[in-house]
Design an enzyme around this catalytic site. Sequence first.
Site, PDB file in Angstrom:
ATOM      1  N   HIS A 118     -27.801  -4.445  12.443  1.00  0.00           N
ATOM      2  CA  HIS A 118     -27.777  -5.151  13.726  1.00  0.00           C
ATOM      3  C   HIS A 118     -28.399  -4.350  14.874  1.00  0.00           C
ATOM      4  O   HIS A 118     -27.891  -4.361  16.002  1.00  0.00           O
ATOM      5  CB  HIS A 118     -26.347  -5.532  14.095  1.00  0.00           C
ATOM      6  CG  HIS A 118     -25.780  -6.655  13.276  1.00  0.00           C
ATOM      7  ND1 HIS A 118     -26.553  -7.597  12.635  1.00  0.00           N
ATOM      8  CD2 HIS A 118     -24.485  -6.990  12.992  1.00  0.00           C
ATOM      9  CE1 HIS A 118     -25.770  -8.460  12.006  1.00  0.00           C
ATOM     10  NE2 HIS A 118     -24.510  -8.114  12.193  1.00  0.00           N
ATOM     11  N   HIS A 192     -24.105 -13.522  18.025  1.00  0.00           N
ATOM     12  CA  HIS A 192     -23.002 -13.214  17.116  1.00  0.00           C
ATOM     13  C   HIS A 192     -21.676 -13.743  17.641  1.00  0.00           C
ATOM     14  O   HIS A 192     -20.627 -13.097  17.502  1.00  0.00           O
ATOM     15  CB  HIS A 192     -22.917 -11.700  16.908  1.00  0.00           C
ATOM     16  CG  HIS A 192     -22.386 -11.288  15.574  1.00  0.00           C
ATOM     17  ND1 HIS A 192     -21.094 -11.537  15.190  1.00  0.00           N
ATOM     18  CD2 HIS A 192     -22.961 -10.653  14.528  1.00  0.00           C
ATOM     19  CE1 HIS A 192     -20.886 -11.043  13.975  1.00  0.00           C
ATOM     20  NE2 HIS A 192     -22.013 -10.513  13.552  1.00  0.00           N
ATOM     21  N   ASP A 251     -19.006 -14.461   3.849  1.00  0.00           N
ATOM     22  CA  ASP A 251     -19.909 -13.475   4.441  1.00  0.00           C
ATOM     23  C   ASP A 251     -21.217 -13.580   3.662  1.00  0.00           C
ATOM     24  O   ASP A 251     -21.535 -12.734   2.818  1.00  0.00           O
ATOM     25  CB  ASP A 251     -19.326 -12.063   4.363  1.00  0.00           C
ATOM     26  CG  ASP A 251     -19.981 -11.104   5.360  1.00  0.00           C
ATOM     27  OD1 ASP A 251     -21.002 -11.493   5.966  1.00  0.00           O
ATOM     28  OD2 ASP A 251     -19.477  -9.971   5.520  1.00  0.00           O
ATOM     29  N   GLU A 301     -24.715 -17.363  12.420  1.00  0.00           N
ATOM     30  CA  GLU A 301     -25.819 -16.568  12.957  1.00  0.00           C
ATOM     31  C   GLU A 301     -27.154 -17.068  12.403  1.00  0.00           C
ATOM     32  O   GLU A 301     -27.555 -16.707  11.294  1.00  0.00           O
ATOM     33  CB  GLU A 301     -25.647 -15.096  12.590  1.00  0.00           C
ATOM     34  CG  GLU A 301     -24.308 -14.502  12.972  1.00  0.00           C
ATOM     35  CD  GLU A 301     -24.049 -13.226  12.183  1.00  0.00           C
ATOM     36  OE1 GLU A 301     -24.865 -12.292  12.278  1.00  0.00           O
ATOM     37  OE2 GLU A 301     -23.045 -13.182  11.464  1.00  0.00           O
TER      38      GLU A 301
END
Length: 336
Positions: A118, A192, A251, A301
């Site tokens: 990130h 996010h 995830d 996202e």
Amino acid sequence: MTPPDATRVRQRQVGVTGPDGPDAGRAVDEITLSAGDIDVTVWTYGATLVEVVVPDRAGDRSNVVCRLPDLAAYEDRALNAYVGSTVGRYCRGVRDGTFLLDGTRYTLDRNAGRHHLHGGTDGFDRRVWQARVEEGPDQVAAVLTLVSPDGDQGYPGELTAEVAYRLHAAGRLTFEYRASTTAPTLVGLTNHAFWNLAGAGTVDSHLLALNAERIVPFDEELFPLAGPLFPLAGTRLDFRVPRRIGADRLDNFFVLDEPRWAAELHDERSGRRMRVVTDQPGLGVYSGDGLFAPRAGLALEAGAWPDAPNLSDVPSVRLDPGQTYRHRTVHEFSVG
């Protein structure tokens, strides 16, 4: 009730950054946009989406994104798992924190073990952005800009990045990203935010639909495995038809094959619905198990593929001088 064509802006300072970050001692401003019955609050720290206040079927209004109590909490890595922030210069992970570009090997800041995640330790989520406001008769926007110098977190080229939060009176919140560079580089921006249409509790009872038939298969460190994409039909990750999130951990990176819509989220008790439309190739979906309050929100996202800098057969994240990076994601709110 606010007239449907009314828009307005409020601004104030919320604090000054502490001594330890990359932009120490900088004033942080809050911008609140109002259009119709929706209020959106953005902070210049991390170009962060702090609140999205929308009505339920009874007209009661609640914030539907996770937020932290104050600036100090947003600066605290132990509390802030990128909550609401703009993530860059490249969102997602880069395996081993390195990539090859035009024959030169670049090493990025390794902030996730041996990997880069990130944007690095001092990524865009840790920076104070410059802001301006744009106002129109039926929409209002906060436009935030950041200049990332050559070599920032290991990335080549000076990058000028912009994110505009545009709120329309018809119930749409749009994220618009732009970027330009002085040298060949990588860029992939996303937001996010963790969404909770109930305004409290967990997202386990929410209904989720995703316009994806395949995901990118991951290893144990959430990096892509070699081989074909994984088909979802009949698996626990098949959300092509709306169903409850339940207690399953999510995830994953869902591949979007066509642009009509990406995701739909629905809280039956409040009646709130959110539809996501994006021009991006995929959607990272994370059930917030590692949040300060586990599963208090669902991250959706939209953006580039994971480890795209090291993969040749996925949409490119390269940006050259003279080009403009663009990304648009729309969140449409309704009650039903």
